[in-house]
Design an enzyme around this catalytic site. Sequence first.
Site, PDB file in Angstrom:
ATOM      1  N   ASP A  22       0.839  -1.196   0.000  1.00 42.15           N
ATOM      2  CA  ASP A  22       0.000   0.000   0.000  1.00 42.15           C
ATOM      3  C   ASP A  22       0.877   1.249   0.000  1.00 42.15           C
ATOM      4  O   ASP A  22       1.969   1.246   0.565  1.00 42.15           O
ATOM      5  CB  ASP A  22      -0.892  -0.026   1.258  1.00 42.15           C
ATOM      6  CG  ASP A  22      -2.086   0.898   1.124  1.00 42.15           C
ATOM      7  OD1 ASP A  22      -2.264   1.510   0.055  1.00 42.15           O
ATOM      8  OD2 ASP A  22      -2.839   1.019   2.107  1.00 42.15           O
ATOM      9  N   HIS A  39       2.940   3.192  -9.037  1.00 40.96           N
ATOM     10  CA  HIS A  39       2.739   1.759  -9.297  1.00 40.96           C
ATOM     11  C   HIS A  39       3.978   1.155  -9.968  1.00 40.96           C
ATOM     12  O   HIS A  39       4.346   0.013  -9.704  1.00 40.96           O
ATOM     13  CB  HIS A  39       1.496   1.540 -10.158  1.00 40.96           C
ATOM     14  CG  HIS A  39       0.218   1.907  -9.458  1.00 40.96           C
ATOM     15  ND1 HIS A  39      -0.042   1.551  -8.154  1.00 40.96           N
ATOM     16  CD2 HIS A  39      -0.882   2.604  -9.876  1.00 40.96           C
ATOM     17  CE1 HIS A  39      -1.238   2.012  -7.803  1.00 40.96           C
ATOM     18  NE2 HIS A  39      -1.760   2.668  -8.822  1.00 40.96           N
ATOM     19  N   GLU A  69     -11.867  -5.255  -5.076  1.00 41.73           N
ATOM     20  CA  GLU A  69     -12.439  -3.903  -4.937  1.00 41.73           C
ATOM     21  C   GLU A  69     -11.702  -2.884  -5.824  1.00 41.73           C
ATOM     22  O   GLU A  69     -12.191  -1.781  -6.054  1.00 41.73           O
ATOM     23  CB  GLU A  69     -12.357  -3.435  -3.474  1.00 41.73           C
ATOM     24  CG  GLU A  69     -13.367  -4.104  -2.547  1.00 41.73           C
ATOM     25  CD  GLU A  69     -13.012  -5.544  -2.217  1.00 41.73           C
ATOM     26  OE1 GLU A  69     -11.814  -5.843  -2.050  1.00 41.73           O
ATOM     27  OE2 GLU A  69     -13.931  -6.385  -2.165  1.00 41.73           O
ATOM     28  N   LEU A 133      11.271 -20.616  -4.108  1.00 41.98           N
ATOM     29  CA  LEU A 133      10.296 -19.678  -3.526  1.00 41.98           C
ATOM     30  C   LEU A 133       9.000 -19.778  -4.315  1.00 41.98           C
ATOM     31  O   LEU A 133       9.029 -19.759  -5.546  1.00 41.98           O
ATOM     32  CB  LEU A 133      10.831 -18.242  -3.622  1.00 41.98           C
ATOM     33  CG  LEU A 133       9.839 -17.132  -3.281  1.00 41.98           C
ATOM     34  CD1 LEU A 133       9.588 -17.069  -1.782  1.00 41.98           C
ATOM     35  CD2 LEU A 133      10.339 -15.774  -3.762  1.00 41.98           C
ATOM     36  N   ARG A 190       1.703  -4.920   6.295  1.00 42.75           N
ATOM     37  CA  ARG A 190       1.014  -3.900   5.498  1.00 42.75           C
ATOM     38  C   ARG A 190       1.823  -2.615   5.547  1.00 42.75           C
ATOM     39  O   ARG A 190       2.192  -2.146   6.634  1.00 42.75           O
ATOM     40  CB  ARG A 190      -0.413  -3.642   5.989  1.00 42.75           C
ATOM     41  CG  ARG A 190      -1.120  -2.603   5.110  1.00 42.75           C
ATOM     42  CD  ARG A 190      -2.592  -2.493   5.347  1.00 42.75           C
ATOM     43  NE  ARG A 190      -3.171  -1.618   4.314  1.00 42.75           N
ATOM     44  CZ  ARG A 190      -4.432  -1.643   3.932  1.00 42.75           C
ATOM     45  NH1 ARG A 190      -5.258  -2.503   4.486  1.00 42.75           N
ATOM     46  NH2 ARG A 190      -4.881  -0.824   3.000  1.00 42.75           N
TER      47      ARG A 190
HETATM   48  C1  FPP Z   1      -1.695   0.214  -3.344  1.00 45.19           C
HETATM   49  O1  FPP Z   1      -1.266   1.517  -3.521  1.00 45.19           O
HETATM   50  C2  FPP Z   1      -1.210  -0.727  -4.324  1.00 45.19           C
HETATM   51  C3  FPP Z   1      -1.979  -1.360  -5.290  1.00 45.19           C
HETATM   52  C4  FPP Z   1      -3.380  -1.029  -5.534  1.00 45.19           C
HETATM   53  C5  FPP Z   1      -1.507  -2.411  -6.169  1.00 45.19           C
HETATM   54  C6  FPP Z   1      -0.096  -2.911  -6.001  1.00 45.19           C
HETATM   55  C7  FPP Z   1       0.503  -2.972  -7.358  1.00 45.19           C
HETATM   56  C8  FPP Z   1       1.823  -2.903  -7.617  1.00 45.19           C
HETATM   57  C9  FPP Z   1       2.853  -2.894  -6.563  1.00 45.19           C
HETATM   58  C10 FPP Z   1       2.314  -2.809  -9.009  1.00 45.19           C
HETATM   59  C11 FPP Z   1       2.167  -4.007  -9.876  1.00 45.19           C
HETATM   60  C12 FPP Z   1       2.367  -5.323  -9.222  1.00 45.19           C
HETATM   61  C13 FPP Z   1       2.949  -6.407  -9.813  1.00 45.19           C
HETATM   62  C14 FPP Z   1       2.926  -7.710  -9.130  1.00 45.19           C
HETATM   63  C15 FPP Z   1       3.600  -6.308 -11.113  1.00 45.19           C
HETATM   64  P1  FPP Z   1      -2.372   2.661  -3.588  1.00 45.19           P
HETATM   65  O2  FPP Z   1      -2.552   3.023  -5.009  1.00 45.19           O
HETATM   66  O3  FPP Z   1      -3.632   2.220  -2.907  1.00 45.19           O
HETATM   67  O4  FPP Z   1      -1.679   3.797  -2.768  1.00 45.19           O
HETATM   68  P2  FPP Z   1      -2.380   4.957  -1.958  1.00 45.19           P
HETATM   69  O5  FPP Z   1      -3.161   4.311  -0.836  1.00 45.19           O
HETATM   70  O6  FPP Z   1      -1.217   5.765  -1.456  1.00 45.19           O
HETATM   71  O7  FPP Z   1      -3.250   5.713  -2.905  1.00 45.19           O
END
Ligand code: FPP
Length: 242
Positions: A22, A39, A69, A133, A190
């Site tokens: 997150d 991302h 979600e 792994l 988390r």
């Molecule tokens: C949360 O950050 C993260 C996600 C919604 C997705 C996690 C995705 C990645 C790490 C990239 C792609 C993954 C792979 C496996 C290639 P957020 O957008 O909710 O952050 P915020 O709460 O600060 O807005």
Amino acid sequence: MQPAPQSAAAPPSPAHVAVIMDGNGRWAKARGLPRVAGHKRGADAVRTIVESCAEMGIRYLTLYAFSSENWKRPAEEVDDLMGLLRIHLTTEIDRMSRNGVRLRFIGDRKRLAPDIVRLIGEAEARTRDNRRLDLVLAINYGGHDEILRAARRLAGEAAAGRLEPDEIDEARFAAALDTAEIPPPDLIIRTSGEQRLSNFLLWQAAYAELIFTSVLWPDFNRQCLADAVAEYHRRERRYGGS
Ligand code: FPP
């Protein structure tokens, strides 16, 4: 990747670490960048943590990559996340395969684009014999949805006369979940300061240690993982006993 160093004195690493990644959006916002930049850096952190887990002798790593979600996000952001997944499943697969990583997926594949479903199937087939792994990617995953799908499957078996309702015990139920054959997580981390499970591994988290860190996911590095594992070792796990 280096072989897993494990000195006689060091406690064994947790067998299964799961992460709610997150803070990508906040990482980008703090730098005046678009969310997709966060991302992308998050995807780089995935690579680092996969390698670190293998080096530390962690046997299973589950990552919450896209929740059921997350479809509620703007279409452009959903497309960006799916695009990153495509890239990861094509360019990273050789490297992972060479490094002994087995890819597995949990979540409902029905809503995913056909090419992603195909890439997932190919990645699973190609890395099936790897044993260093297991990287479990949760995509279109939600704990409630997983439990409902398992319940429906078992109800179908019972309705067809192949299963007595009384035969449904914990082991039987766990085997109907997406994580059948994967042990429950010992440690769930988390990032970004939020302190909730957000529908992640609800059945499997029953006895997991939970660690919340304020570090944003794109900044989560090997040292952060080592710190979380050290904190895990300081806790005493009693599984409901005295
Ligand atoms: C949360 O950050 C993260 C996600 C919604 C997705 C996690 C995705 C990645 C790490 C990239 C792609 C993954 C792979 C496996 C290639 P957020 O957008 O909710 O952050 P915020 O709460 O600060 O807005």
